[in-house]
Write an enzyme that holds these catalytic residues in place. Sequence first.
Site, PDB file in Angstrom:
ATOM      1  CB  CYS A   1      47.267  -2.747  64.007  1.00  0.00           C
ATOM      2  SG  CYS A   1      45.524  -2.889  64.350  1.00  0.00           S
TER       3      CYS A   1
ATOM      4  CG  HIS B   1      49.446   0.285  61.940  1.00  0.00           C
ATOM      5  ND1 HIS B   1      48.469  -0.031  61.022  1.00  0.00           N
ATOM      6  CD2 HIS B   1      48.798   0.504  63.112  1.00  0.00           C
ATOM      7  CE1 HIS B   1      47.287  -0.002  61.616  1.00  0.00           C
ATOM      8  NE2 HIS B   1      47.464   0.317  62.885  1.00  0.00           N
TER       9      HIS B   1
ATOM     10  CG  ASP C   1      52.383   5.000  58.776  1.00  0.00           C
ATOM     11  OD1 ASP C   1      51.808   6.001  59.248  1.00  0.00           O
ATOM     12  OD2 ASP C   1      52.080   3.834  59.078  1.00  0.00           O
TER      13      ASP C   1
ATOM     14  CE  LYS D   1      46.566   6.493  64.257  1.00  0.00           C
ATOM     15  NZ  LYS D   1      45.967   5.580  65.225  1.00  0.00           N
TER      16      LYS D   1
HETATM   17  N1  7TS Z   1      50.171   3.722  60.771  1.00  0.00           N
HETATM   18  C1  7TS Z   1      50.477   3.872  62.067  1.00  0.00           C
HETATM   19  C2  7TS Z   1      51.910   4.065  62.479  1.00  0.00           C
HETATM   20  C3  7TS Z   1      49.448   3.841  63.017  1.00  0.00           C
HETATM   21  O1  7TS Z   1      49.753   3.992  64.302  1.00  0.00           O
HETATM   22  C4  7TS Z   1      48.113   3.649  62.594  1.00  0.00           C
HETATM   23  C5  7TS Z   1      46.981   3.538  63.584  1.00  0.00           C
HETATM   24  C6  7TS Z   1      47.855   3.553  61.225  1.00  0.00           C
HETATM   25  C7  7TS Z   1      48.906   3.585  60.339  1.00  0.00           C
HETATM   26  C8  7TS Z   1      46.469   3.430  60.688  1.00  0.00           C
HETATM   27  O2  7TS Z   1      45.793   4.615  60.878  1.00  0.00           O
HETATM   28  P1  7TS Z   1      44.243   4.744  60.484  1.00  0.00           P
HETATM   29  O3  7TS Z   1      43.845   6.081  61.008  1.00  0.00           O
HETATM   30  O4  7TS Z   1      44.151   4.634  59.008  1.00  0.00           O
HETATM   31  O5  7TS Z   1      43.550   3.612  61.186  1.00  0.00           O
HETATM   32  N2  7TS Z   1      47.392   3.103  64.865  1.00  0.00           N
HETATM   33  C9  7TS Z   1      46.587   2.683  65.858  1.00  0.00           C
HETATM   34  C10 7TS Z   1      47.087   2.325  67.104  1.00  0.00           C
HETATM   35  O6  7TS Z   1      48.266   2.377  67.433  1.00  0.00           O
HETATM   36  N3  7TS Z   1      46.073   1.906  67.880  1.00  0.00           N
HETATM   37  O7  7TS Z   1      44.928   2.022  67.176  1.00  0.00           O
HETATM   38  C11 7TS Z   1      45.244   2.488  65.916  1.00  0.00           C
END
Ligand code: 7TS
Length: 439
Positions: free
Chosen positions: A397, A156, A233, A259
């Site tokens: 992303c 990501h 991650d 999540k």
């Molecule tokens: N790493 C992974 C593997 C992710 O799926 C996401 C968010 C992040 C980092 C970032 O997380 P945040 O909570 O700091 O934003 N993934 C997604 C997605 O798959 N669709 O929207 C956000």
Amino acid sequence: MSSAMSSVALARTAGAGTPVAGASGPATAASAADPLDVERIRADFPILSRQINGRPLVYLDSAASAQCPTVVLQAVDRYRTALHANVHRGVHSLSQWATEAYEGARERVRRFLNARSTREIIFVRGTTEAINLVANSYGRGHLASGDEVLITQLEHHANIVPWQLVCAATGARLRAAPVLDNGELDLAGFEALLTPRTRLVAVAHVSNALGTILPVARLVQLAHARGIPVLLDGAQAVPHAAVDVQALDCDFYAFSGHKLYGPTGIGVLYGRESLLAAMPPWQGGGDMILSVSIEHTTFNELPWKFEAGTPDISGAIGLAAALDYVDSLGMKRIAAHEHTLLELATARLSALPGLRLIGTAADKAAVLSFTMDGIHPHDIGTILDSEGIAIRTGHHCAMPVMQRFGLPATARASFALYNRADEVERLAAGLVKVREVFG
Ligand code: 7TS
């Protein structure tokens, strides 16, 4: 409020293992072999009974953000209604209760990850902030010109861009291990990129775009054999499997509350204490200090050294309630339920003409990325939305992995503990309709 009442409320609000009082309790814990009672679970998520565009909602976008059960909403609400004050600074009762609840949530997270100590649990805004913290604090202190940071092609952007920024600032180089055609990591390629110049490995535990579960324990072994620390991650891993940071032996682990059926705006960085203790603070401000003069500051102890400013207190409390919720159901049962949905969805969707699954790793979380010949993923998403079905479309992303597969975008359905087999059927029927519309 009497102090006797408040301590009961706190123990519950802090998610210290007891169910939150007054909530429509989660579907009861059962033995690991029992399937989840999904009907009962769905009653815990009020939003799931909504109609969208005149149809019952089918929510297949939990990988982007999962919905919150009532116990989480109520834990946040109860704290805001009856217990709120700033933490760590008041002599008055509310402030002490709020501090107890916030620190109780930290202990709850420690238990969830099986970390050795709450000193290793730092509350942050989410995975993105956790990785930025490590890049800026550990990265800037350990990287110099010619050094390398190793990630993979399936990360990501949150696990790419912070490393690009720190590499630009230090002269280090970012390298990415290759991904095979089925979406698995090329292990030999990964190992070949572990060089005497590698200073840090940062990889996803589970890919958000493909669903691939990476062999992270093995990756940690390979890196540690060369003395290289590893950040994982875990944004897409923690909702689907129990994570034990001691068993994984990773050095940093990042995840987001939203999540994992918790609130937005709260997340966690786990860090090995010996590393965190030697790292400088990233952000300065209140709470992260012991004493300040105009000339000099003495920093606070772990974990507060890394928590500058008023934290997301209600978010931490909501996250603790979410951890209670998933643990009461049992991660093994959640994983088994989601795996059944993934297998059903894989079978149904791969039978549709012109549909191509992107990411067919042997070991996958319940994420299904796909394309349909001649139809843009955004059109797939729009037509499904008119049927009340929420999926994600775009590059997720994770543009480098899209480029790896020669695609600008995919459609992605992601399944959670509250999804049912009939929702897979609604998705498949919706995709038949998409094909009809586009001929
Ligand atoms: N790493 C992974 C593997 C992710 O799926 C996401 C968010 C992040 C980092 C970032 O997380 P945040 O909570 O700091 O934003 N993934 C997604 C997605 O798959 N669709 O929207 C956000």
